[in-house]
Design a protein around this motif. Structure first.
Motif, mmCIF file in Angstrom:
data_model
loop_
_atom_site.group_PDB
_atom_site.id
_atom_site.type_symbol
_atom_site.label_atom_id
_atom_site.label_comp_id
_atom_site.label_asym_id
_atom_site.label_seq_id
_atom_site.Cartn_x
_atom_site.Cartn_y
_atom_site.Cartn_z
ATOM 1 N N TYR A 3 -7.203 -13.345 -68.503
ATOM 2 C CA TYR A 3 -6.045 -13.567 -69.368
ATOM 3 C C TYR A 3 -6.352 -12.904 -70.706
ATOM 4 N N GLY A 4 -5.774 -11.747 -70.946
ATOM 5 C CA GLY A 4 -6.101 -10.985 -72.135
ATOM 6 C C GLY A 4 -4.935 -10.775 -73.068
ATOM 7 N N ASN A 5 -5.243 -10.692 -74.359
ATOM 8 C CA ASN A 5 -4.259 -10.373 -75.390
ATOM 9 C C ASN A 5 -3.034 -11.278 -75.297
ATOM 10 N N SER A 6 -3.320 -12.590 -75.290
ATOM 11 C CA SER A 6 -2.255 -13.611 -75.258
ATOM 12 C C SER A 6 -1.322 -13.452 -74.062
ATOM 13 N N GLY A 7 -1.884 -13.017 -72.953
ATOM 14 C CA GLY A 7 -1.101 -12.919 -71.720
ATOM 15 C C GLY A 7 -0.480 -11.567 -71.470
ATOM 16 N N GLN A 8 -0.757 -10.594 -72.318
ATOM 17 C CA GLN A 8 -0.222 -9.255 -72.069
ATOM 18 C C GLN A 8 -0.826 -8.660 -70.795
ATOM 19 N N MET A 9 -2.088 -9.012 -70.496
ATOM 20 C CA MET A 9 -2.763 -8.520 -69.300
ATOM 21 C C MET A 9 -3.285 -9.718 -68.506
ATOM 22 N N ILE A 10 -2.796 -9.889 -67.301
ATOM 23 C CA ILE A 10 -3.224 -10.992 -66.429
ATOM 24 C C ILE A 10 -3.660 -10.426 -65.094
ATOM 25 N N GLY A 11 -4.804 -10.903 -64.617
ATOM 26 C CA GLY A 11 -5.254 -10.565 -63.271
ATOM 27 C C GLY A 11 -5.698 -11.827 -62.563
ATOM 28 N N THR A 12 -5.349 -11.963 -61.286
ATOM 29 C CA THR A 12 -5.705 -13.178 -60.543
ATOM 30 C C THR A 12 -5.693 -12.918 -59.047
ATOM 31 N N TYR A 13 -6.508 -13.678 -58.328
ATOM 32 C CA TYR A 13 -6.480 -13.647 -56.864
ATOM 33 C C TYR A 13 -5.432 -14.603 -56.296
ATOM 34 N N LEU A 14 -4.765 -15.355 -57.143
ATOM 35 C CA LEU A 14 -3.887 -16.417 -56.677
ATOM 36 C C LEU A 14 -2.543 -15.875 -56.192
ATOM 37 N N HIS A 15 -2.367 -15.852 -54.872
ATOM 38 C CA HIS A 15 -1.048 -15.578 -54.314
ATOM 39 C C HIS A 15 -0.140 -16.782 -54.551
ATOM 40 N N HIS A 16 1.149 -16.510 -54.678
ATOM 41 C CA HIS A 16 2.181 -17.518 -54.962
ATOM 42 C C HIS A 16 2.084 -18.056 -56.385
ATOM 43 N N LEU A 17 1.452 -17.293 -57.248
ATOM 44 C CA LEU A 17 1.388 -17.672 -58.658
ATOM 45 C C LEU A 17 2.781 -17.959 -59.204
ATOM 46 N N PHE A 18 3.732 -17.054 -58.936
ATOM 47 C CA PHE A 18 5.070 -17.192 -59.527
ATOM 48 C C PHE A 18 5.965 -18.145 -58.747
ATOM 49 N N HIS A 19 5.441 -18.762 -57.687
ATOM 50 C CA HIS A 19 6.161 -19.839 -57.029
ATOM 51 C C HIS A 19 5.970 -21.160 -57.781
ATOM 52 N N ASN A 20 5.066 -21.175 -58.757
ATOM 53 C CA ASN A 20 4.898 -22.336 -59.633
ATOM 54 C C ASN A 20 5.987 -22.285 -60.701
ATOM 55 N N ASP A 21 6.947 -23.161 -60.604
ATOM 56 C CA ASP A 21 8.175 -23.059 -61.395
ATOM 57 C C ASP A 21 7.929 -23.113 -62.903
ATOM 58 N N LYS A 22 7.092 -24.056 -63.339
ATOM 59 C CA LYS A 22 6.874 -24.200 -64.784
ATOM 60 C C LYS A 22 6.164 -22.972 -65.354
ATOM 61 N N TRP A 23 5.168 -22.461 -64.609
ATOM 62 C CA TRP A 23 4.461 -21.272 -65.089
ATOM 63 C C TRP A 23 5.404 -20.075 -65.147
ATOM 64 N N ARG A 24 6.159 -19.865 -64.059
ATOM 65 C CA ARG A 24 7.072 -18.715 -64.025
ATOM 66 C C ARG A 24 8.073 -18.801 -65.173
ATOM 67 N N ASN A 25 8.553 -20.004 -65.431
ATOM 68 C CA ASN A 25 9.522 -20.192 -66.499
ATOM 69 C C ASN A 25 8.915 -19.868 -67.867
ATOM 70 N N GLN A 26 7.683 -20.318 -68.099
ATOM 71 C CA GLN A 26 7.053 -20.030 -69.391
ATOM 72 C C GLN A 26 6.790 -18.536 -69.559
ATOM 73 N N TRP A 27 6.327 -17.900 -68.466
ATOM 74 C CA TRP A 27 6.036 -16.463 -68.532
ATOM 75 C C TRP A 27 7.308 -15.664 -68.793
ATOM 76 N N LEU A 28 8.386 -16.003 -68.087
ATOM 77 C CA LEU A 28 9.654 -15.299 -68.277
ATOM 78 C C LEU A 28 10.238 -15.561 -69.663
ATOM 79 N N ASN A 29 10.118 -16.791 -70.144
ATOM 80 C CA ASN A 29 10.657 -17.093 -71.470
ATOM 81 C C ASN A 29 9.918 -16.328 -72.564
ATOM 82 N N ARG A 30 8.647 -16.060 -72.338
ATOM 83 C CA ARG A 30 7.911 -15.226 -73.286
ATOM 84 C C ARG A 30 8.514 -13.819 -73.323
#
Length: 502
Positions: free
Chosen positions: A422-449
């Motif tokens: 998680y770099g530069n306040s979320g400008q660069m994200i890397g993860t092995y986690l599939h279905h990351l964006f199926h997490n509703d609250k996380w997806r919502n926060q990321w999109l709202n940013r």
């Protein structure tokens, strides 16, 4: 066990979707129904609760059937790694990588044994099986050792419904031609025809239905209208979701760079539920104009696809985008590409030992590929470093181990692992986690940013799982409206009773 098998005149005629609809319709009637596909070829996979890997279509069909997915529902999964080779996943576990010829020559008897065992286990627990074939049942060069169409229908002793896609044209020839190429015993097993993806006035096709029934002697059970926006996860790249048409200055545009051997593209499905988000799949860097974010999805052949990206010039375009303040997310293989270096000492990723490749250089990490694949469902929280307190769940499917020279982790998993970047306040994200964006609250926060950055109004949370359940019911209702459901059930029950009397 009672059952029915959905076969098609070709790939991508809608077999998976129809099987999903049938599973849901029977489940809604209180039937203990189970999906089954003996052999699947797809890089879009699903991890069962015990950490095993099956084709995504059967995982989705299990959800529609209101049951937990198990490896017996898809005992053989082939995951293409090149134009010639595929990884063989047997009962949820990767075994070896084989060419098409080697697979046919060395695996057939083992495949039959595994399919037989899986059917027996499913019969102990369920009342009815909804089986799905693959491609066409009349590929004459492959029929002698096929493990997924008429041979399996014979093993399970179920009737067959033949599905044809009218949208691609040639529907009469595809139906009649398929039936003509079947043996007499195989053709006798075909008890109904379904014509899928119809557009226009159905009354104009009534004489077509009459002609087909007179020509073939087989009833046409239904004419299914083309169903837009069904939102049921696709099985393979032939069914890859289209780019969104929702494009305006008030829209968040997310570019997805499509690798040749893309895997688990269902990671992107939730964005199609967001009304102000447009997904754009691209194959060339010139297609990237001025997006709000870029996503590098998973791949079954990371180094090959990374080389493809660099040869096409994507590395330079992504670098420019990042320098301009753009947001980038890499998932699984995409995460590996974002690092400094990729090392394949055993050839598990490329098939060539001691292969090394420079990464895109955005994350201070090195990935080393190993022989053993990790497949596991995981849960945890966003890492304290992110400054956010959100729970996350998903699954991992990967060969590589990525080691970072940084403490900028993205996730803190329940098993204690610090995962991702998680770099530069979320400008660069890397993860092995599939279905990351199926997490509703996380997806919502990321999109709202992204919305705030663009000066757009923030939006509320879109509940994906609730909408998926709604879509399963809508799919079943659509199917029942346009199909002779009572006739289909009669075919399913009559076949087994007839054979028991014989």
């Amino acid at each position: 066990m009672k059952g029915i098998m959905i076969q098609g005149t070709a790939s991508d005629v809608g077999k998976s979707l129809i099987a999903t609809a049938i599973c849901r319709a029977f489940a809604n009637e209180g039937v203990r129904v189970v999906p089954f596909k003996s052999q699947n070829m797809s890089n879009n996979s699903y991890v069962t609760i015990d950490g095993k890997e099956i084709g995504r279509a059967q995982g989705i069909q299990a959800e529609a059937a209101n049951t937990e997915a198990t490896v017996e529902m898809n005992p053989i999964l082939l995951k293409p790694r090149s134009d010639q080779d595929s990884e063989v996943v047997l009962l949820g576990e990767a075994t070896k990588t084989l060419s098409g010829r080697d697979y046919r020559d060395s695996f057939y008897e083992k495949g039959l044994e595994t399919i037989t065992s899986s059917l027996e286990k499913l019969e102990e627990k369920y009342d009815l099986i909804v089986m799905e074939g693959a491609g066409s049942p009349v590929e004459v060069n492959l029929k002698a050792k096929e493990l997924v169409n008429m041979k399996v229908a014979e093993m399970a002793d179920v009737p067959v419904i033949l599905v044809a896609d009218i949208d691609r044209g040639g529907v009469f020839a595809s139906i009649v031609g398929t039936l003509e190429l079947l043996s007499d015993d195989e053709r006798a097993r075909v008890q109904g025809i379904v014509i899928n993806k119809f557009r226009g006035d159905s009354s104009l096709f009534e004489n077509g239905i009459q002609w087909l029934e007179e020509k073939t002697g087989i009833p046409v059970l239904g004419l299914l209208p083309y169903m837009d926006n069904h939102m049921i996860d696709a099985e393979d790249s032939l069914s890859l979701p289209l780019s969104s048409t929702n494009e305006s200055i008030n829209t968040i545009e997310i570019v997805v760079i499509k690798p040749p051997y893309i895997s688990n593209f269902s990671d992107l499905e939730p964005f199609y539920y967001e009304q102000d988000v447009a997904i754009k799949w691209v194959k060339h860097p010139d297609e990237i104009k001025n997006p709000d974010a870029i996503i590098l999805p998973g791949t079954k052949s990371t180094i090959r696809d990374l080389q493809y990206f660099k040869n096409a010039g994507f590395d330079k375009r992504v670098r420019q985008f990042v320098d301009e303040g753009g947001y980038v997310v890499g998932i699984c293989g995409g995460y590996q590409m974002l690092g400094m270096r990729l090392i394949d000492p055993t050839g598990s990723d490329t098939g060539i030992r001691f292969t090394e490749e420079e990464g895109l250089g955005f994350i201070p990490a090195v990935t080393t590929f190993s022989k053993e694949k990790l497949t596991i469902r995981v849960e945890g929280k966003l890492h304290p470093y992110t400054g956010m307190d959100l729970t996350i769940d998903g699954y991992e499917i990967h060969l590589g181990e990525t080691k970072q020279e940084s403490d900028r982790h993205f996730l803190l998993l329940s098993d204690g692992r610090e995962e991702g970047y998680y770099g530069n306040s979320g400008q660069m994200i890397g993860t092995y986690l599939h279905h990351l964006f199926h997490n509703d609250k996380w997806r919502n926060q990321w999109l709202n940013r992204l919305r705030r950055r663009k000066g757009l109004k923030e939006q509320g949370i879109v509940p994906i799982q609730e909408l998926k359940e709604q879509k399963y019911d809508e799919l079943a209702a659509h199917f029942l409206k346009h199909i002779d459901w009572e006739k289909l059930k009669e075919i399913t029950l009559r076949w087994r009773k007839k054979n028991e009397l014989d």
